[in-house]
Write a protein that holds these residues in place. Structure first.
Motif, short mmCIF file in Angstrom:
data_model
loop_
_atom_site.label_atom_id
_atom_site.label_comp_id
_atom_site.label_asym_id
_atom_site.label_seq_id
_atom_site.Cartn_x
_atom_site.Cartn_y
_atom_site.Cartn_z
N LYS A 1 86.48 58.41 -19.42
CA LYS A 1 85.78 59.40 -20.24
C LYS A 1 86.77 60.41 -20.84
O LYS A 1 87.36 61.21 -20.12
CB LYS A 1 84.73 60.13 -19.41
N ILE A 2 86.93 60.35 -22.17
CA ILE A 2 87.82 61.25 -22.89
C ILE A 2 86.97 62.25 -23.67
O ILE A 2 86.13 61.86 -24.49
CB ILE A 2 88.73 60.47 -23.85
N GLY A 3 87.19 63.52 -23.43
CA GLY A 3 86.41 64.55 -24.10
C GLY A 3 86.77 64.67 -25.58
O GLY A 3 87.94 64.72 -25.94
N GLU A 4 85.74 64.77 -26.44
CA GLU A 4 85.93 64.76 -27.89
C GLU A 4 85.94 66.14 -28.53
O GLU A 4 86.19 66.28 -29.73
CB GLU A 4 84.80 63.96 -28.54
N ARG A 5 85.68 67.18 -27.77
CA ARG A 5 85.29 68.47 -28.33
C ARG A 5 86.40 69.20 -29.09
O ARG A 5 86.12 69.96 -30.02
CB ARG A 5 84.76 69.36 -27.21
N ILE A 6 87.67 69.01 -28.70
CA ILE A 6 88.75 69.74 -29.37
C ILE A 6 89.09 69.02 -30.67
O ILE A 6 90.04 68.25 -30.79
CB ILE A 6 89.98 69.87 -28.45
N ASN A 7 88.26 69.30 -31.68
CA ASN A 7 88.36 68.65 -32.98
C ASN A 7 87.63 69.52 -33.99
O ASN A 7 86.44 69.79 -33.82
CB ASN A 7 87.74 67.26 -32.91
N PRO A 8 88.30 69.98 -35.05
CA PRO A 8 87.65 70.89 -36.01
C PRO A 8 86.69 70.21 -36.97
O PRO A 8 85.99 70.91 -37.73
CB PRO A 8 88.84 71.49 -36.77
N THR A 9 86.62 68.88 -36.97
CA THR A 9 85.71 68.18 -37.88
C THR A 9 84.26 68.59 -37.60
O THR A 9 83.76 68.43 -36.48
CB THR A 9 85.84 66.66 -37.72
N GLY A 10 83.60 69.17 -38.59
CA GLY A 10 82.22 69.61 -38.42
C GLY A 10 82.06 70.87 -37.59
O GLY A 10 80.93 71.24 -37.24
#
Length: 547
Positions: free
Chosen positions: A288-297
């Motif tokens: 499980k890799i967390g996706e949250r650190i991403n400025p898209t949207g």
């Protein structure tokens, strides 16, 4: 003779020592220049007692350490003379191994010292010793992972094929800055280290489980008969005897009569932080890799990144770790930001607060390198695809820094058929191997696309998972949330997509780990996809909900 050659005799080297305090370090280094006869006598006695390798008296002869004892002007003289003395005594009867210790630098994220500067510092001594004609290099007594990574990278940047050996110092089952035996082995396997070892017999047994390389056994002059028996059972490559009591060396010499052998362990895909290892593959828990650190949207995060702030990233990391993330994807690619500068700041900042493996996610090679060089551990690079020019820019960085890489089965921005995606995966693997990146450092992303575009596209992703695992034997993953883009109630769609993908053998994914519904589904699906023997993880999970 060839050092570390399979089926040849294990190498045995005694290490000349006066002490470890600064004043003793100065005396030890001065011995090379002022009293070479003492070194010659020690080396001759070592060979007479059964030694077949000599360590140069250069463990503390790095520029910054010499400066601390007022000998910085003798850097070249001490290193060259030490190697010359060892070679004169060795002749054709023993190997000469360049002995390099830790510079004890406080490198990011554990301090403020720049990683690239550390590589250059080690490089000065390494190049000097290589010019003297040594037979191998030992990185000796390292207890800090960033110093060890910097030194190992410096060796390989010197364009030498000399055997590279490591003897790490463990205390209470770990090194000073983190790594346990599994994590250390995983990091060093990808840095082309030829022999891995430690200063404790018990640690050698654990190291041996996670590497196929011969082991380096550090043995002090107080070694017990029990420890000698424990060491004897190991797959040895080099014995390092520390101390000036050469009479005890004869008791250790019997171990060097063993033949060197290479392990046959099938190493799994794995990435690490400085203290944790996470694996992915058949029969293992879903990764499980967390996706949250991403400025898209995410306008709030994009705004912070434009201002050069990283507070929200730290909050996102903390929430995802509490929700059960096993790694975090770090994507800082907002419009009108200096992604390279941000990555250089963000990676050490995250690692200074959290001990979790990171995925460095960028399309810019400069940003990827900024993340990799400041990362303590073995990172995962996201990603290369079927574009060969992109591969040629990114894969050398993966190799240089000992990272793992995601192979994205897409070319030209459009996903193809199952056969086309599998062929792209095959080409990526072949390209990785031309750069010396082993198969166990590759995970294939079979590409999740929005179900809104086609009702068949999800099945192509699933079938590619099955084909990659069958034909290439590699672990697979996807960015799961992509499957629901443009649709209402997105979590219904991508959660169902993930469970179906697991049925086809998907090993991991970049997901919303804070979705408790998805977490529950993964635990249940793991039972039916052979990832949770006897339902133990599921039972543990349900009990945690009752608290």
């Amino acid at each position: 003779m060839e050092l570390l050659k399979e089926n040849s005799r294990v190498a045995l080297a005694a290490e000349f020592q006066i002490g470890s305090k600064n004043e003793n370090i100065g005396k030890q280094l001065q011995t090379t220049v002022n009293n070479p006869e003492a070194l010659q006598k020690f080396y001759k006695q070592s060979i007479q007692k059964g030694g077949n390798a000599l360590l140069t008296n250069t463990k503390f002869a790095l520029p910054n350490l010499l400066q601390q004892v007022g000998l910085e002007e003798k850097f070249t003289q001490i290193n060259e003379k030490a190697a010359q003395i060892a070679r004169q005594v060795a002749e054709d009867n023993a190997f000469v191994i360049g002995n390099i210790g830790s510079a004890a630098l406080e490198i990011k994220p554990f301090g403020d010292f720049d990683f690239e500067d550390a590589v250059q510092l080690y490089n000065q001594q390494i190049k000097l010793l290589i010019k003297t004609g040594i037979d191998g290099i030992l990185l000796n007594g390292f207890s800090e992972i960033q110093n060890l990574r910097a030194a190992a990278i410096a060796v390989r940047q010197s364009n030498t094929d000399l055997p590279l050996m490591v003897k790490a110092d463990f205390h209470d089952k770990k090194m000073k800055t983190g790594p346990d035996p599994e994590t250390l082995s995983t990091i060093l396997n990808s840095l082309d280290v030829d022999a891995i070892g430690a200063n404790q017999a018990g640690i050698l047994r654990k190291l041996e489980k996670f590497t196929n390389q011969p082991l380096v056994a550090g043995i002090d002059e107080q070694v017990s008969g029990k420890d000698i028996k424990r060491i004897e059972r190991r797959r040895l490559g080099l014995l390092v005897y520390s101390g000036n009591r050469s009479e005890n060396l004869a008791a250790v010499a019997q171990l060097s009569q063993k033949k060197i052998s290479i392990g046959e362990i099938e190493l799994p895909f794995a990435i690490t932080s400085y203290n944790q290892t996470r694996q992915a593959g058949p029969g293992l828990p879903f990764f499980k890799i967390g996706e949250r650190i991403n400025p898209t949207g995410r306008d709030d995060l994009a705004k912070e990144l434009k201002a050069g702030k990283l507070d929200q990233i730290i909050l996102d990391a903390e929430k995802q770790i509490k929700a059960g993330a096993e790694a975090l994807d770090v994507n800082l690619g907002a419009a009108m930001v200096d992604e390279t500068a941000l990555m250089e700041k963000a990676i050490p900042k995250i690692q200074a607060k959290f001990d979790i493996p990171l995925v460095i996610d960028s399309s810019q090679p400069e940003a990827i390198e900024a993340g990799l060089k400041n990362y303590a551990g073995k990172a995962l690079v996201n990603s290369v695809d079927g574009d060969e020019k992109k591969q040629e820019r990114i894969l050398p960085l993966v190799k240089k820094y000992g990272a793992a890489v995601i192979g994205l089965t897409i070319k030209g921005g459009k996903p193809g058929s199952v056969e086309e995606r599998t062929q792209i995966a095959r080409q990526i693997v072949d390209k990785c191997q031309t750069y010396g990146i082993p198969r166990q450092d590759i995970i294939i992303d079979t590409v999740a696309m929005s179900a809104a575009t086609s009702s068949k596209i999800a099945m192509q992703s699933f079938e590619t998972v099955r084909a990659v695992k069958k034909e290439l034997g590699l672990p697979t993953m996807m960015g799961i949330s992509n499957s629901s883009f443009g649709l209402p109630n997105r979590n219904w769609v991508h959660n169902t997509f993930l469970i179906q993908a697991m049925a086809f053998g998907l090993d991991g994914g970049i997901i919303n780990v804070e979705d408790s519904d998805l977490d529950r589904l993964i635990h249940v699906a793991s039972i039916f996809s052979d990832r949770d023997p006897h339902c133990m993880n599921y039972i543990k999970y349900t009990r945690s909900l009752e608290k």
